[in-house]
Scaffold this motif. Sequence first.
Motif, PDB file in Angstrom:
ATOM      1  N   ILE A  87       0.848  -1.195   0.000  1.00  0.00           N
ATOM      2  CA  ILE A  87       0.000   0.000   0.000  1.00  0.00           C
ATOM      3  C   ILE A  87       0.883   1.245   0.000  1.00  0.00           C
ATOM      4  CG2 ILE A  87      -1.636   1.372   1.354  1.00  0.00           C
ATOM      5  CD1 ILE A  87      -2.945  -1.027   0.055  1.00  0.00           C
ATOM      6  N   VAL A  88       0.598   2.154  -0.923  1.00  0.00           N
ATOM      7  CA  VAL A  88       1.307   3.436  -1.017  1.00  0.00           C
ATOM      8  C   VAL A  88       0.293   4.554  -0.812  1.00  0.00           C
ATOM      9  CG1 VAL A  88       2.633   4.979  -2.509  1.00  0.00           C
ATOM     10  CG2 VAL A  88       3.002   2.487  -2.623  1.00  0.00           C
ATOM     11  N   PHE A  89       0.572   5.438   0.133  1.00  0.00           N
ATOM     12  CA  PHE A  89      -0.285   6.602   0.344  1.00  0.00           C
ATOM     13  C   PHE A  89       0.257   7.797  -0.431  1.00  0.00           C
ATOM     14  CE2 PHE A  89      -1.877   4.242   4.019  1.00  0.00           C
ATOM     15  CZ  PHE A  89      -3.233   4.562   3.972  1.00  0.00           C
ATOM     16  N   THR A  94      -4.848  11.104  -8.518  1.00  0.00           N
ATOM     17  CA  THR A  94      -4.206  11.729  -9.672  1.00  0.00           C
ATOM     18  C   THR A  94      -2.706  11.853  -9.461  1.00  0.00           C
ATOM     19  OG1 THR A  94      -6.237  12.987 -10.094  1.00  0.00           O
ATOM     20  CG2 THR A  94      -4.221  13.750 -11.167  1.00  0.00           C
ATOM     21  N   THR A  95      -2.310  12.344  -8.305  1.00  0.00           N
ATOM     22  CA  THR A  95      -0.891  12.510  -8.006  1.00  0.00           C
ATOM     23  C   THR A  95      -0.172  11.169  -8.004  1.00  0.00           C
ATOM     24  OG1 THR A  95      -1.385  14.479  -6.693  1.00  0.00           O
ATOM     25  CG2 THR A  95       0.736  13.425  -6.306  1.00  0.00           C
ATOM     26  N   LEU A  96      -0.777  10.162  -7.398  1.00  0.00           N
ATOM     27  CA  LEU A  96      -0.172   8.831  -7.373  1.00  0.00           C
ATOM     28  C   LEU A  96      -0.019   8.267  -8.781  1.00  0.00           C
ATOM     29  CD1 LEU A  96      -2.072   7.349  -4.306  1.00  0.00           C
ATOM     30  CD2 LEU A  96       0.412   7.645  -4.465  1.00  0.00           C
ATOM     31  N   THR A  97      -1.019   8.492  -9.629  1.00  0.00           N
ATOM     32  CA  THR A  97      -0.958   7.946 -10.985  1.00  0.00           C
ATOM     33  C   THR A  97       0.115   8.637 -11.818  1.00  0.00           C
ATOM     34  OG1 THR A  97      -3.309   7.385 -10.856  1.00  0.00           O
ATOM     35  CG2 THR A  97      -2.315   7.392 -13.038  1.00  0.00           C
ATOM     36  N   PHE A  98       0.248   9.954 -11.670  1.00  0.00           N
ATOM     37  CA  PHE A  98       1.340  10.636 -12.364  1.00  0.00           C
ATOM     38  C   PHE A  98       2.696  10.107 -11.899  1.00  0.00           C
ATOM     39  CE2 PHE A  98      -1.467  14.115 -13.913  1.00  0.00           C
ATOM     40  CZ  PHE A  98      -0.952  14.226 -15.198  1.00  0.00           C
ATOM     41  N   LEU A 233      -2.664   3.620  -3.138  1.00  0.00           N
ATOM     42  CA  LEU A 233      -2.357   2.783  -4.297  1.00  0.00           C
ATOM     43  C   LEU A 233      -1.884   1.421  -3.829  1.00  0.00           C
ATOM     44  CD1 LEU A 233      -0.507   3.633  -7.537  1.00  0.00           C
ATOM     45  CD2 LEU A 233       0.524   1.908  -6.063  1.00  0.00           C
ATOM     46  N   TYR A 234      -2.408   0.366  -4.462  1.00  0.00           N
ATOM     47  CA  TYR A 234      -1.870  -0.986  -4.299  1.00  0.00           C
ATOM     48  C   TYR A 234      -0.958  -1.266  -5.472  1.00  0.00           C
ATOM     49  CZ  TYR A 234      -1.575  -5.893  -5.539  1.00  0.00           C
ATOM     50  OH  TYR A 234      -1.103  -7.112  -5.954  1.00  0.00           O
TER      51      TYR A 234
END
Length: 413
Positions: A87-89, A94-98, A233-234
Amino acid sequence: MKTFDIDWVRSQFPALAMKVNSYPAAFFDGPGGTQVPQRVIDAMGAYLATSNANTHGAFSTSQHTDEVIAAAHEAMANMLGCDPDEIVFGSNMTTLTFALSRAVGRDLKPGDEIVVTRLDHDANVSPWMALEGRGCLIRFIDIRPVDCTLDMEEFREAVTPRTRVVAVGYASNAVGTINNIEELVRLAHGVGAMAYIDAVHYAPHGPVDVRSLDCDFLVCSPYKFFGPHSGALYGKREHLRRLRPYKVRPATESIPGRWETGTQNHEAMAGVIAAVEYLADLGRCHTPGAQGQRAALLAAYDAIRAYERGLLEQLVPALLEIPRLTFYGIKELSRFHERVPTVAVRIAGYSPRELAAYLGARGIATWDGNYYALNLSERLGVEQDGGMLRIGLVHYNTADEVERLVQALRELA
């Protein structure tokens, strides 16, 4: 399972007691962000009052912050069916996907292909389009306008040995379509591509099991499932270790920390813990024998899906009877298992903004526009005319609220 306890549910959310222009507030704006239980508010305040510090210090508030971070990763792991280190915080989906797309892009070469869809929120489109600058080719999968579902024949043709990433949404944030994620992941893996799933809009309505889906990545936003503004994010452990994130040099190389750039929003993590536990408590209310948080969460979603299905069966037929109303998406009751309870409509003679303002003045919150599903709004030919009116049901809504909404639209039409 006993009858869905809507009174208990609503008692958890202080915002539901609000009035707007003397009308009881009715929140159908959940697709843009749900209301939060009191326990989420309390948890965030308690963290700031007693534990506010940065990480890995030799003093109590810092040590408690480390505990909160660990507990938040465990809670989201239970939510998604994985391990805490997967797990990523981050700030938001949107920010995680970029961040992820930039890391993936480091290993791509000219001619590599990425598959996206015209049904998705742009946060699962633009981060991949940004890789066109590296010579990657972006392939768009079209929809069937009659019911706003993906053209699966076109999807199968688009996924080839040149495909490196398939990016697709679990459920449409605009029209509610649920995609066949198992099949889409299978197609991606069949050519050696990674599958990146946007579950932001599905997570409030149904259970997620990343092991069963076998997706490579899945991202969601706690503020869409009764938590604070943040993203999660997983990622499969092998990918989180193999890919190279952009990060500062002193940051750890271990996962998930190597992906969690900078100081995280610790108070939001405290709120995420409380939001997940709220859902687990809902599951325990309806299935007292549920053992463990994951089992309780699955029980909660069983109850939520059944209750929301009833509201959807009330809403859609009533909307279809309104004169001059255009309905976008799946409308047959026999196919409601293929959608979540989010609907989009237009009424001839009124812009979506005018409809939303009329409802808003009566205490009814809805969204108008494209909700960042830009490709879909353009494909349906409504972008230039203000998009659509979006009505989003969640499990704290009631049949009375649905009737108020429908009656207001009837009066206007």
